[in-house]
Design a protein around this motif. Structure first.
Motif, PDB file in Angstrom:
ATOM      1  N   ASN A 150       0.801  -1.229   0.000  1.00  0.00           N
ATOM      2  CA  ASN A 150       0.000   0.000   0.000  1.00  0.00           C
ATOM      3  C   ASN A 150       0.829   1.272   0.000  1.00  0.00           C
ATOM      4  O   ASN A 150       0.360   2.324   0.404  1.00  0.00           O
ATOM      5  CB  ASN A 150      -0.979   0.020   1.175  1.00  0.00           C
ATOM      6  N   MET A 151       2.079   1.191  -0.437  1.00  0.00           N
ATOM      7  CA  MET A 151       2.945   2.364  -0.564  1.00  0.00           C
ATOM      8  C   MET A 151       3.402   2.463  -2.012  1.00  0.00           C
ATOM      9  O   MET A 151       3.836   1.477  -2.601  1.00  0.00           O
ATOM     10  CB  MET A 151       4.164   2.238   0.360  1.00  0.00           C
ATOM     11  N   LYS A 152       3.286   3.660  -2.586  1.00  0.00           N
ATOM     12  CA  LYS A 152       3.729   3.875  -3.959  1.00  0.00           C
ATOM     13  C   LYS A 152       5.203   4.231  -3.997  1.00  0.00           C
ATOM     14  O   LYS A 152       5.743   4.842  -3.081  1.00  0.00           O
ATOM     15  CB  LYS A 152       2.915   4.993  -4.609  1.00  0.00           C
ATOM     16  N   ALA A 153       5.844   3.851  -5.116  1.00  0.00           N
ATOM     17  CA  ALA A 153       7.262   4.133  -5.320  1.00  0.00           C
ATOM     18  C   ALA A 153       7.538   4.253  -6.810  1.00  0.00           C
ATOM     19  O   ALA A 153       6.824   3.691  -7.634  1.00  0.00           O
ATOM     20  CB  ALA A 153       8.113   3.024  -4.726  1.00  0.00           C
ATOM     21  N   ARG A 154       8.571   4.988  -7.157  1.00  0.00           N
ATOM     22  CA  ARG A 154       9.001   5.109  -8.544  1.00  0.00           C
ATOM     23  C   ARG A 154      10.182   4.171  -8.762  1.00  0.00           C
ATOM     24  O   ARG A 154      11.116   4.133  -7.969  1.00  0.00           O
ATOM     25  CB  ARG A 154       9.420   6.543  -8.853  1.00  0.00           C
ATOM     26  N   VAL A 155      10.134   3.401  -9.845  1.00  0.00           N
ATOM     27  CA  VAL A 155      11.229   2.487 -10.183  1.00  0.00           C
ATOM     28  C   VAL A 155      12.387   3.304 -10.744  1.00  0.00           C
ATOM     29  O   VAL A 155      12.206   4.119 -11.651  1.00  0.00           O
ATOM     30  CB  VAL A 155      10.761   1.434 -11.216  1.00  0.00           C
ATOM     31  N   ILE A 156      13.570   3.089 -10.187  1.00  0.00           N
ATOM     32  CA  ILE A 156      14.743   3.805 -10.698  1.00  0.00           C
ATOM     33  C   ILE A 156      15.704   2.876 -11.433  1.00  0.00           C
ATOM     34  O   ILE A 156      16.562   3.347 -12.171  1.00  0.00           O
ATOM     35  CB  ILE A 156      15.477   4.592  -9.591  1.00  0.00           C
ATOM     36  N   ALA A 157      15.547   1.556 -11.244  1.00  0.00           N
ATOM     37  CA  ALA A 157      16.360   0.587 -11.975  1.00  0.00           C
ATOM     38  C   ALA A 157      15.622  -0.746 -11.994  1.00  0.00           C
ATOM     39  O   ALA A 157      14.917  -1.090 -11.054  1.00  0.00           O
ATOM     40  CB  ALA A 157      17.726   0.416 -11.314  1.00  0.00           C
ATOM     41  N   SER A 158      15.793  -1.476 -13.092  1.00  0.00           N
ATOM     42  CA  SER A 158      15.139  -2.773 -13.226  1.00  0.00           C
ATOM     43  C   SER A 158      16.185  -3.823 -13.590  1.00  0.00           C
ATOM     44  O   SER A 158      17.030  -3.595 -14.460  1.00  0.00           O
ATOM     45  CB  SER A 158      14.068  -2.703 -14.314  1.00  0.00           C
ATOM     46  N   PHE A 159      16.112  -4.963 -12.905  1.00  0.00           N
ATOM     47  CA  PHE A 159      17.039  -6.063 -13.121  1.00  0.00           C
ATOM     48  C   PHE A 159      16.229  -7.331 -13.393  1.00  0.00           C
ATOM     49  O   PHE A 159      15.008  -7.326 -13.230  1.00  0.00           O
ATOM     50  CB  PHE A 159      17.938  -6.229 -11.887  1.00  0.00           C
ATOM     51  N   PHE A 193      10.902   5.442  -2.717  1.00  0.00           N
ATOM     52  CA  PHE A 193       9.642   5.730  -2.039  1.00  0.00           C
ATOM     53  C   PHE A 193       9.477   7.190  -1.651  1.00  0.00           C
ATOM     54  O   PHE A 193       8.373   7.634  -1.369  1.00  0.00           O
ATOM     55  CB  PHE A 193       9.518   4.868  -0.770  1.00  0.00           C
ATOM     56  N   LYS A 194      10.549   7.984  -1.619  1.00  0.00           N
ATOM     57  CA  LYS A 194      10.465   9.338  -1.056  1.00  0.00           C
ATOM     58  C   LYS A 194       9.622  10.299  -1.889  1.00  0.00           C
ATOM     59  O   LYS A 194       9.175  11.312  -1.376  1.00  0.00           O
ATOM     60  CB  LYS A 194      11.861   9.907  -0.826  1.00  0.00           C
ATOM     61  N   GLU A 195       9.371  10.002  -3.148  1.00  0.00           N
ATOM     62  CA  GLU A 195       8.565  10.895  -3.992  1.00  0.00           C
ATOM     63  C   GLU A 195       7.097  10.915  -3.563  1.00  0.00           C
ATOM     64  O   GLU A 195       6.419  11.926  -3.717  1.00  0.00           O
ATOM     65  CB  GLU A 195       8.660  10.443  -5.454  1.00  0.00           C
ATOM     66  N   PHE A 196       6.604   9.822  -3.002  1.00  0.00           N
ATOM     67  CA  PHE A 196       5.182   9.702  -2.700  1.00  0.00           C
ATOM     68  C   PHE A 196       4.838   9.784  -1.221  1.00  0.00           C
ATOM     69  O   PHE A 196       3.698  10.030  -0.870  1.00  0.00           O
ATOM     70  CB  PHE A 196       4.643   8.386  -3.273  1.00  0.00           C
ATOM     71  N   GLN A 197       5.798   9.564  -0.333  1.00  0.00           N
ATOM     72  CA  GLN A 197       5.540   9.683   1.101  1.00  0.00           C
ATOM     73  C   GLN A 197       6.848   9.883   1.846  1.00  0.00           C
ATOM     74  O   GLN A 197       7.907   9.610   1.320  1.00  0.00           O
ATOM     75  CB  GLN A 197       4.815   8.454   1.658  1.00  0.00           C
ATOM     76  N   GLU A 198       6.719  10.383   3.066  1.00  0.00           N
ATOM     77  CA  GLU A 198       7.905  10.542   3.895  1.00  0.00           C
ATOM     78  C   GLU A 198       8.281   9.191   4.480  1.00  0.00           C
ATOM     79  O   GLU A 198       7.436   8.494   5.028  1.00  0.00           O
ATOM     80  CB  GLU A 198       7.626  11.530   5.028  1.00  0.00           C
ATOM     81  N   VAL A 199       9.534   8.836   4.323  1.00  0.00           N
ATOM     82  CA  VAL A 199      10.037   7.573   4.865  1.00  0.00           C
ATOM     83  C   VAL A 199      11.390   7.828   5.512  1.00  0.00           C
ATOM     84  O   VAL A 199      12.056   8.815   5.234  1.00  0.00           O
ATOM     85  CB  VAL A 199      10.180   6.479   3.782  1.00  0.00           C
ATOM     86  N   ASP A 200      11.779   6.919   6.356  1.00  0.00           N
ATOM     87  CA  ASP A 200      13.090   6.961   6.982  1.00  0.00           C
ATOM     88  C   ASP A 200      14.154   6.977   5.882  1.00  0.00           C
ATOM     89  O   ASP A 200      14.081   6.174   4.946  1.00  0.00           O
ATOM     90  CB  ASP A 200      13.233   5.722   7.864  1.00  0.00           C
ATOM     91  N   GLN A 218      16.935   5.723   5.583  1.00  0.00           N
ATOM     92  CA  GLN A 218      17.553   4.415   5.363  1.00  0.00           C
ATOM     93  C   GLN A 218      16.660   3.510   4.527  1.00  0.00           C
ATOM     94  O   GLN A 218      17.121   2.494   4.009  1.00  0.00           O
ATOM     95  CB  GLN A 218      17.853   3.735   6.694  1.00  0.00           C
ATOM     96  N   HIS A 219      15.373   3.854   4.383  1.00  0.00           N
ATOM     97  CA  HIS A 219      14.433   2.998   3.664  1.00  0.00           C
ATOM     98  C   HIS A 219      13.829   3.665   2.432  1.00  0.00           C
ATOM     99  O   HIS A 219      12.898   3.133   1.848  1.00  0.00           O
ATOM    100  CB  HIS A 219      13.308   2.544   4.602  1.00  0.00           C
ATOM    101  N   GLU A 220      14.348   4.831   2.044  1.00  0.00           N
ATOM    102  CA  GLU A 220      13.720   5.529   0.920  1.00  0.00           C
ATOM    103  C   GLU A 220      13.964   4.827  -0.415  1.00  0.00           C
ATOM    104  O   GLU A 220      13.167   4.958  -1.336  1.00  0.00           O
ATOM    105  CB  GLU A 220      14.139   6.989   0.855  1.00  0.00           C
ATOM    106  N   ARG A 221      15.027   4.065  -0.544  1.00  0.00           N
ATOM    107  CA  ARG A 221      15.273   3.242  -1.731  1.00  0.00           C
ATOM    108  C   ARG A 221      15.404   1.791  -1.302  1.00  0.00           C
ATOM    109  O   ARG A 221      16.168   1.481  -0.390  1.00  0.00           O
ATOM    110  CB  ARG A 221      16.531   3.686  -2.460  1.00  0.00           C
ATOM    111  N   GLN A 222      14.647   0.921  -1.975  1.00  0.00           N
ATOM    112  CA  GLN A 222      14.656  -0.491  -1.600  1.00  0.00           C
ATOM    113  C   GLN A 222      14.694  -1.372  -2.837  1.00  0.00           C
ATOM    114  O   GLN A 222      14.212  -0.978  -3.900  1.00  0.00           O
ATOM    115  CB  GLN A 222      13.404  -0.820  -0.787  1.00  0.00           C
ATOM    116  N   VAL A 223      15.248  -2.561  -2.672  1.00  0.00           N
ATOM    117  CA  VAL A 223      15.249  -3.574  -3.719  1.00  0.00           C
ATOM    118  C   VAL A 223      14.015  -4.451  -3.498  1.00  0.00           C
ATOM    119  O   VAL A 223      13.805  -4.959  -2.402  1.00  0.00           O
ATOM    120  CB  VAL A 223      16.539  -4.426  -3.669  1.00  0.00           C
TER     121      VAL A 223
END
Length: 62
Positions: free
Chosen positions: A14-23, A31-38, A40-45
């Motif tokens: 239930n959290m939106k995120a923009r894909v920055i790389a695809s493997f 995740f930081k574009e759509f909501q405030e996050v810690d 350390q967790h703003e970019r995730q695999v």
């Protein structure tokens, strides 16, 4: 399922995120574009099986 490509918007837990790389097995999502996050967790695999594509990037050819 078709994997997300860079600039697509995905939803994970239930959290939106923009894909920055695809493997082959995963994407890196920002995740930081759509909501405030810690910071350390703003970019995730994320595994392809763990998200759904919300919006495809309409400007892929530019």
């Amino acid at each position: 399922m078709k994997p997300a490509l860079p600039y697509d918007v995905i939803e994970v837990n239930n959290m939106k995120a923009r894909v920055i790389a695809s493997f082959p097995d995963t994407v890196v999502a920002d995740f930081k574009e759509f909501q405030e996050v810690d910071p350390q967790h703003e970019r995730q695999v994320i595994k392809h099986s763990a998200y759904k594509i919300v919006k495809l990037n309409q400007n892929k050819n530019k």
